[in-house]
Write a protein that holds these residues in place. Sequence first.
Motif, PDB file in Angstrom:
ATOM      1  N   VAL A 138       0.832  -1.203   0.000  1.00  0.00           N
ATOM      2  CA  VAL A 138       0.000   0.000   0.000  1.00  0.00           C
ATOM      3  C   VAL A 138       0.864   1.249   0.000  1.00  0.00           C
ATOM      4  CG1 VAL A 138      -1.932  -1.164   1.143  1.00  0.00           C
ATOM      5  CG2 VAL A 138      -0.198  -0.016   2.530  1.00  0.00           C
ATOM      6  N   GLU A 139       0.263   2.375  -0.349  1.00  0.00           N
ATOM      7  CA  GLU A 139       1.000   3.633  -0.423  1.00  0.00           C
ATOM      8  C   GLU A 139       0.643   4.611   0.677  1.00  0.00           C
ATOM      9  OE1 GLU A 139       0.841   5.225  -4.376  1.00  0.00           O
ATOM     10  OE2 GLU A 139       1.650   3.392  -5.249  1.00  0.00           O
ATOM     11  N   THR A 140      -0.289   4.253   1.569  1.00  0.00           N
ATOM     12  CA  THR A 140      -0.681   5.123   2.673  1.00  0.00           C
ATOM     13  C   THR A 140      -0.526   4.372   3.992  1.00  0.00           C
ATOM     14  OG1 THR A 140      -2.995   4.438   2.546  1.00  0.00           O
ATOM     15  CG2 THR A 140      -2.362   6.359   1.246  1.00  0.00           C
ATOM     16  N   ARG A 141      -0.302   5.114   5.068  1.00  0.00           N
ATOM     17  CA  ARG A 141      -0.128   4.495   6.387  1.00  0.00           C
ATOM     18  C   ARG A 141      -1.452   4.040   6.997  1.00  0.00           C
ATOM     19  NH1 ARG A 141       4.627   4.407   8.782  1.00  0.00           N
ATOM     20  NH2 ARG A 141       6.316   5.603   7.898  1.00  0.00           N
ATOM     21  N   ARG A 142      -2.549   4.643   6.598  1.00  0.00           N
ATOM     22  CA  ARG A 142      -3.861   4.258   7.126  1.00  0.00           C
ATOM     23  C   ARG A 142      -4.561   3.418   6.064  1.00  0.00           C
ATOM     24  NH1 ARG A 142      -6.929   5.000  11.411  1.00  0.00           N
ATOM     25  NH2 ARG A 142      -9.143   5.404  11.247  1.00  0.00           N
ATOM     26  N   VAL A 143      -4.965   2.211   6.447  1.00  0.00           N
ATOM     27  CA  VAL A 143      -5.612   1.284   5.518  1.00  0.00           C
ATOM     28  C   VAL A 143      -6.878   0.729   6.155  1.00  0.00           C
ATOM     29  CG1 VAL A 143      -3.456   0.631   4.377  1.00  0.00           C
ATOM     30  CG2 VAL A 143      -4.223  -0.656   6.367  1.00  0.00           C
ATOM     31  N   LYS A 144      -7.752   0.178   5.323  1.00  0.00           N
ATOM     32  CA  LYS A 144      -8.960  -0.464   5.839  1.00  0.00           C
ATOM     33  C   LYS A 144      -9.007  -1.892   5.332  1.00  0.00           C
ATOM     34  CE  LYS A 144     -11.849   1.112   2.082  1.00  0.00           C
ATOM     35  NZ  LYS A 144     -12.926   1.953   1.646  1.00  0.00           N
ATOM     36  N   CYS A 145      -9.649  -2.741   6.113  1.00  0.00           N
ATOM     37  CA  CYS A 145      -9.786  -4.139   5.736  1.00  0.00           C
ATOM     38  C   CYS A 145     -11.173  -4.612   6.151  1.00  0.00           C
ATOM     39  CB  CYS A 145      -8.710  -4.974   6.435  1.00  0.00           C
ATOM     40  SG  CYS A 145      -8.698  -6.709   5.923  1.00  0.00           S
ATOM     41  N   ASP A 146     -11.841  -5.335   5.248  1.00  0.00           N
ATOM     42  CA  ASP A 146     -13.139  -5.930   5.581  1.00  0.00           C
ATOM     43  C   ASP A 146     -13.135  -7.441   5.342  1.00  0.00           C
ATOM     44  OD1 ASP A 146     -13.386  -6.246   2.832  1.00  0.00           O
ATOM     45  OD2 ASP A 146     -14.947  -4.741   2.620  1.00  0.00           O
ATOM     46  N   GLY A 147     -11.990  -7.975   4.995  1.00  0.00           N
ATOM     47  CA  GLY A 147     -11.867  -9.415   4.806  1.00  0.00           C
ATOM     48  C   GLY A 147     -12.379  -9.934   3.488  1.00  0.00           C
ATOM     49  N   ALA A 148     -13.248  -9.190   2.826  1.00  0.00           N
ATOM     50  CA  ALA A 148     -13.818  -9.658   1.565  1.00  0.00           C
ATOM     51  C   ALA A 148     -12.798  -9.608   0.435  1.00  0.00           C
ATOM     52  CB  ALA A 148     -15.052  -8.837   1.195  1.00  0.00           C
ATOM     53  N   VAL A 149     -11.784  -8.777   0.553  1.00  0.00           N
ATOM     54  CA  VAL A 149     -10.779  -8.640  -0.503  1.00  0.00           C
ATOM     55  C   VAL A 149     -10.126  -9.971  -0.818  1.00  0.00           C
ATOM     56  CG1 VAL A 149      -8.592  -7.554  -1.118  1.00  0.00           C
ATOM     57  CG2 VAL A 149     -10.349  -6.238   0.052  1.00  0.00           C
ATOM     58  N   SER A 150      -9.844 -10.750   0.209  1.00  0.00           N
ATOM     59  CA  SER A 150      -9.129 -12.006  -0.016  1.00  0.00           C
ATOM     60  C   SER A 150     -10.006 -13.078  -0.646  1.00  0.00           C
ATOM     61  CB  SER A 150      -8.544 -12.520   1.300  1.00  0.00           C
ATOM     62  OG  SER A 150      -9.570 -12.778   2.219  1.00  0.00           O
ATOM     63  N   ILE A 151     -11.329 -12.836  -0.737  1.00  0.00           N
ATOM     64  CA  ILE A 151     -12.198 -13.842  -1.334  1.00  0.00           C
ATOM     65  C   ILE A 151     -12.795 -13.382  -2.655  1.00  0.00           C
ATOM     66  CG2 ILE A 151     -12.735 -15.104   0.761  1.00  0.00           C
ATOM     67  CD1 ILE A 151     -15.212 -13.450   1.135  1.00  0.00           C
ATOM     68  N   ARG A 152     -12.266 -12.300  -3.215  1.00  0.00           N
ATOM     69  CA  ARG A 152     -12.731 -11.827  -4.523  1.00  0.00           C
ATOM     70  C   ARG A 152     -12.130 -12.700  -5.610  1.00  0.00           C
ATOM     71  NH1 ARG A 152     -12.096  -5.378  -3.377  1.00  0.00           N
ATOM     72  NH2 ARG A 152     -13.909  -5.265  -2.057  1.00  0.00           N
ATOM     73  N   ARG A 153     -12.921 -12.995  -6.608  1.00  0.00           N
ATOM     74  CA  ARG A 153     -12.439 -13.815  -7.719  1.00  0.00           C
ATOM     75  C   ARG A 153     -12.857 -13.147  -9.026  1.00  0.00           C
ATOM     76  NH1 ARG A 153      -9.736 -15.471  -4.236  1.00  0.00           N
ATOM     77  NH2 ARG A 153      -9.912 -17.463  -3.220  1.00  0.00           N
ATOM     78  N   GLY A 154     -11.883 -12.721  -9.816  1.00  0.00           N
ATOM     79  CA  GLY A 154     -12.176 -12.098 -11.101  1.00  0.00           C
ATOM     80  C   GLY A 154     -13.053 -10.876 -10.930  1.00  0.00           C
ATOM     81  N   THR A 155     -14.136 -10.815 -11.679  1.00  0.00           N
ATOM     82  CA  THR A 155     -15.043  -9.680 -11.578  1.00  0.00           C
ATOM     83  C   THR A 155     -16.220  -9.976 -10.669  1.00  0.00           C
ATOM     84  OG1 THR A 155     -16.220 -10.416 -13.544  1.00  0.00           O
ATOM     85  CG2 THR A 155     -14.468  -8.801 -13.866  1.00  0.00           C
ATOM     86  N   ASN A 156     -16.294 -11.178 -10.108  1.00  0.00           N
ATOM     87  CA  ASN A 156     -17.363 -11.526  -9.173  1.00  0.00           C
ATOM     88  C   ASN A 156     -16.887 -11.241  -7.764  1.00  0.00           C
ATOM     89  OD1 ASN A 156     -18.930 -12.540 -11.271  1.00  0.00           O
ATOM     90  ND2 ASN A 156     -17.880 -14.503 -11.166  1.00  0.00           N
ATOM     91  N   PHE A 157     -17.459 -10.209  -7.140  1.00  0.00           N
ATOM     92  CA  PHE A 157     -17.028  -9.817  -5.809  1.00  0.00           C
ATOM     93  C   PHE A 157     -17.909 -10.473  -4.760  1.00  0.00           C
ATOM     94  CE2 PHE A 157     -15.481  -6.472  -8.544  1.00  0.00           C
ATOM     95  CZ  PHE A 157     -14.175  -6.353  -8.117  1.00  0.00           C
TER      96      PHE A 157
END
Length: 82
Positions: free
Chosen positions: A11-30
């Motif tokens: 990442v390029e910023t010190r403050r980030v957010k996480c909701d856990g869904a990022v790691s389960i995204r596949r292609g264009t189906n979120f």
Amino acid sequence: MPIAPPEISLVETRRVKCDGAVSIRRGTNFASAALGHPRVFLEIDEHGYVDCGYCDKRFVLKGGPADGADHSKLPDVSAGAS
């Protein structure tokens, strides 16, 4: 002996957010955020990285001290979660 986190995001910023869904995204189906965890905001400190306390995803500050490091040898840093 520490093991590498399951997912690392540069990442390029010190403050980030996480909701856990990022790691389960596949292609264009979120995946729904309901499949992740509550959204948390994390602050990267002088270590140059921070780990999400829910999903263990590691956020590494680009150009920081942990950028390019062997993450299997670094301890968990989850302080700064809010």
